[in-house]
Design an enzyme around this catalytic site. Structure first.
Site, PDB file in Angstrom:
ATOM      1  N   ASP A 131       0.131   0.386   3.502  1.00 30.71           N
ATOM      2  CA  ASP A 131      -0.014   1.347   4.613  1.00 30.71           C
ATOM      3  C   ASP A 131       0.789   2.634   4.403  1.00 30.71           C
ATOM      4  O   ASP A 131       0.297   3.723   4.692  1.00 30.71           O
ATOM      5  CB  ASP A 131       0.414   0.696   5.936  1.00 30.71           C
ATOM      6  N   ASP A 141       6.779  -5.366   6.723  1.00 31.40           N
ATOM      7  CA  ASP A 141       5.474  -4.719   6.735  1.00 31.40           C
ATOM      8  C   ASP A 141       5.806  -3.235   6.541  1.00 31.40           C
ATOM      9  O   ASP A 141       6.727  -2.710   7.172  1.00 31.40           O
ATOM     10  CB  ASP A 141       4.800  -4.945   8.098  1.00 31.40           C
ATOM     11  N   SER A 142       5.088  -2.552   5.671  1.00 31.43           N
ATOM     12  CA  SER A 142       5.511  -1.198   5.294  1.00 31.43           C
ATOM     13  C   SER A 142       5.423  -0.197   6.440  1.00 31.43           C
ATOM     14  O   SER A 142       5.917   0.928   6.308  1.00 31.43           O
ATOM     15  CB  SER A 142       4.736  -0.699   4.081  1.00 31.43           C
ATOM     16  N   SER A 143       4.846  -0.572   7.565  1.00 34.34           N
ATOM     17  CA  SER A 143       4.881   0.326   8.731  1.00 34.34           C
ATOM     18  C   SER A 143       6.321   0.497   9.216  1.00 34.34           C
ATOM     19  O   SER A 143       6.626   1.433   9.949  1.00 34.34           O
ATOM     20  CB  SER A 143       4.028  -0.235   9.866  1.00 34.34           C
ATOM     21  N   THR A 152      -3.025   9.183  -1.416  1.00 28.85           N
ATOM     22  CA  THR A 152      -3.121   8.980   0.022  1.00 28.85           C
ATOM     23  C   THR A 152      -3.952   7.725   0.257  1.00 28.85           C
ATOM     24  O   THR A 152      -4.854   7.422  -0.532  1.00 28.85           O
ATOM     25  CB  THR A 152      -3.720  10.248   0.689  1.00 28.85           C
ATOM     26  N   THR A 199      -3.493  21.509   4.279  1.00 27.16           N
ATOM     27  CA  THR A 199      -4.832  21.384   4.861  1.00 27.16           C
ATOM     28  C   THR A 199      -5.131  19.961   5.350  1.00 27.16           C
ATOM     29  O   THR A 199      -4.670  18.986   4.768  1.00 27.16           O
ATOM     30  CB  THR A 199      -5.936  21.831   3.872  1.00 27.16           C
ATOM     31  N   GLN A 200      -5.897  19.882   6.437  1.00 24.99           N
ATOM     32  CA  GLN A 200      -6.372  18.585   6.938  1.00 24.99           C
ATOM     33  C   GLN A 200      -7.442  17.996   6.033  1.00 24.99           C
ATOM     34  O   GLN A 200      -7.752  16.820   6.121  1.00 24.99           O
ATOM     35  CB  GLN A 200      -7.011  18.735   8.321  1.00 24.99           C
ATOM     36  N   CYS A 201      -8.062  18.853   5.213  1.00 26.64           N
ATOM     37  CA  CYS A 201      -9.131  18.359   4.343  1.00 26.64           C
ATOM     38  C   CYS A 201      -8.538  17.373   3.346  1.00 26.64           C
ATOM     39  O   CYS A 201      -7.394  17.515   2.931  1.00 26.64           O
ATOM     40  CB  CYS A 201      -9.753  19.514   3.554  1.00 26.64           C
ATOM     41  N   THR A 230       1.398  -6.876   2.483  1.00 26.71           N
ATOM     42  CA  THR A 230       0.398  -7.947   2.546  1.00 26.71           C
ATOM     43  C   THR A 230       0.470  -8.875   1.340  1.00 26.71           C
ATOM     44  O   THR A 230       0.252 -10.070   1.457  1.00 26.71           O
ATOM     45  CB  THR A 230      -1.023  -7.328   2.597  1.00 26.71           C
TER      46      THR A 230
HETATM   47  N1  ASP Z   1       0.370  -3.767   6.832  1.00 24.82           N
HETATM   48  C1  ASP Z   1       0.546  -3.989   5.420  1.00 24.82           C
HETATM   49  C2  ASP Z   1       1.738  -3.183   4.944  1.00 24.82           C
HETATM   50  O1  ASP Z   1       1.596  -2.014   4.727  1.00 24.82           O
HETATM   51  C3  ASP Z   1      -0.691  -3.632   4.686  1.00 24.82           C
HETATM   52  C4  ASP Z   1      -0.613  -3.841   3.190  1.00 24.82           C
HETATM   53  O2  ASP Z   1       0.343  -4.325   2.645  1.00 24.82           O
HETATM   54  O3  ASP Z   1      -1.584  -3.515   2.513  1.00 24.82           O
HETATM   55  O4  ASP Z   1       2.794  -3.706   4.792  1.00 24.82           O
END
Ligand code: ASP
Length: 342
Positions: free
Chosen positions: A92, A59-61, A167, A278-280, A15
């Protein structure tokens, strides 16, 4: 006069450098040189900054292990030239990338600081400037001509964390990250408060080694009430699967149904490395504390202790790529390699 510290800014996308697409209105990554023009303040910093960028910022996804190799290669190729590295990355998956890089960069003696922002740099209310400027300042900290920070960190909204302890917890707040089981390494206010005693202690004189080609034959299984036998069998029979992180309940607890335990045993017999996390969002796995984790302990499931899922899955990829012998896999996983678990 001592020479200025040299920082390499590595731009991967996120972003921080995005603009709205005129047609769709969606945010997408744009050219890096424009990004730097937006922050004239960088010229005021008492360090020299050079930049490299992914050819196609993402985009880091869309990040993947091959791109982690690219980042590691950029650090490796410039390791002797620069005093510190700042990696601009989407928030992300930043915790995954920071965790992965922490394992890939062995005996790191310089700072590698990930940062990004929740709003683009061009936005009036952006958080990008503070994040970037302070991340650079942190990366240039020196004491007795040596970098103060010698590990992979993540700086966001006034806090520097150990990267592999973080995280992402919020998709809207500027305060988007937490480090549930390890305190912040530094906090920025009127002064920069640095907690030296929390840093990783590097063994001096050890050669910097970069490990690439992580093995992604891994899977994360998040347990939920109603998880069924068919799904379990489909997962453990994924071709070439070598490692799996199971996100269990509470202190590492799971159903005691015999089909579940038998499936785990089958998977282990096939050579699968299974890690209990753990999920916690805070706290640690402690197999044997409850009856619902006693069988897991008996099966020899690896305890992730207080590791995050992000660090656990990337540690698995790293250790699988290192061809760690099955007989020592559990012991090594349960040992802190880069400060990722207590
Ligand atoms: N979707 C964006 C990414 O991870 C969100 C960000 O940069 O904060 O690339």
């Amino acid at each position: 006069m001592p020479s200025k510290t040299k920082i390499l800014l590595i731009y991967t996308g996120g972003t921080i450098g995005m603009m709205k697409d005129f047609e769709t209105g969606a945010l997408k990554a744009f050219n890096f040189s424009k990004l730097l023009q937006r922050i004239p303040e960088l010229k005021l910093l008492d360090c020299s900054i050079e930049t490299v960028s992914f050819e196609h910022p993402i985009d880091s996804s869309n990040i993947n292990p091959e791109m982690w190799d690219q980042i590691a290669t950029m650090v490796e190729a410039n390791y002797e030239i620069y005093d510190g590295f700042v990696i601009l990355h989407g928030s992300d998956t930043m915790s995954y990338s920071a965790s992965a890089l922490s394992f890939m960069l062995e005996n790191l003696a310089k700072p590698v600081i990930f940062t990004g922002s929740q709003l683009p740099i061009g936005d009036l209310r952006t958080d990008a400037k503070e994040n970037l400027i302070t991340a650079i300042q942190i990366a240039s900290l020196q004491a007795k001509n040596k970098p103060v920070i010698q590990e992979v960190g993540l700086y966001f909204e006034y806090k520097l964390y150990r990267g592999n302890r973080t995280t992402k917890i919020n998709a809207e707040h500027f305060n988007a990250f937490t480090s549930p089981n390890y305190p912040a390494l530094a906090e920025s206010g009127v002064h920069l408060k640095v907690e030296n005693h929390l840093f990783l202690q590097q063994k001096t004189g050890k050669k910097f080694i970069v490990h690439k080609n992580l093995d992604n034959n891994v899977f994360v299984l998040k347990l939920f009430p109603g998880f069924n036998e068919g799904a379990m069998h489909a997962i453990i029979n994924i071709p070439n699967l070598k490692g799996m992180v199971i996100e269990t309940y509470g202190a590492g607890n799971a159903p005691t149904d015999s089909w579940f335990i038998v499936a785990l045993q089958m998977a282990i017999n096939k050579g699968l490395h299974i890690v209990n996390v753990t999920q916690c969002s805070g706290g640690s796995v402690n197999m044997g504390q409850y009856e619902t984790s006693t069988e897991l302990k008996k099966l020899g499931i690896i305890s992730g202790k207080d590791i995050t899922t992000e660090a656990a899955i990337t540690k698995l990829m790293y250790m699988l790529a290192q061809n760690v012998a099955p007989s020592s896999f559990k012991t090594i996983f349960e040992t802190s390699l880069r400060g990722e678990l207590s």
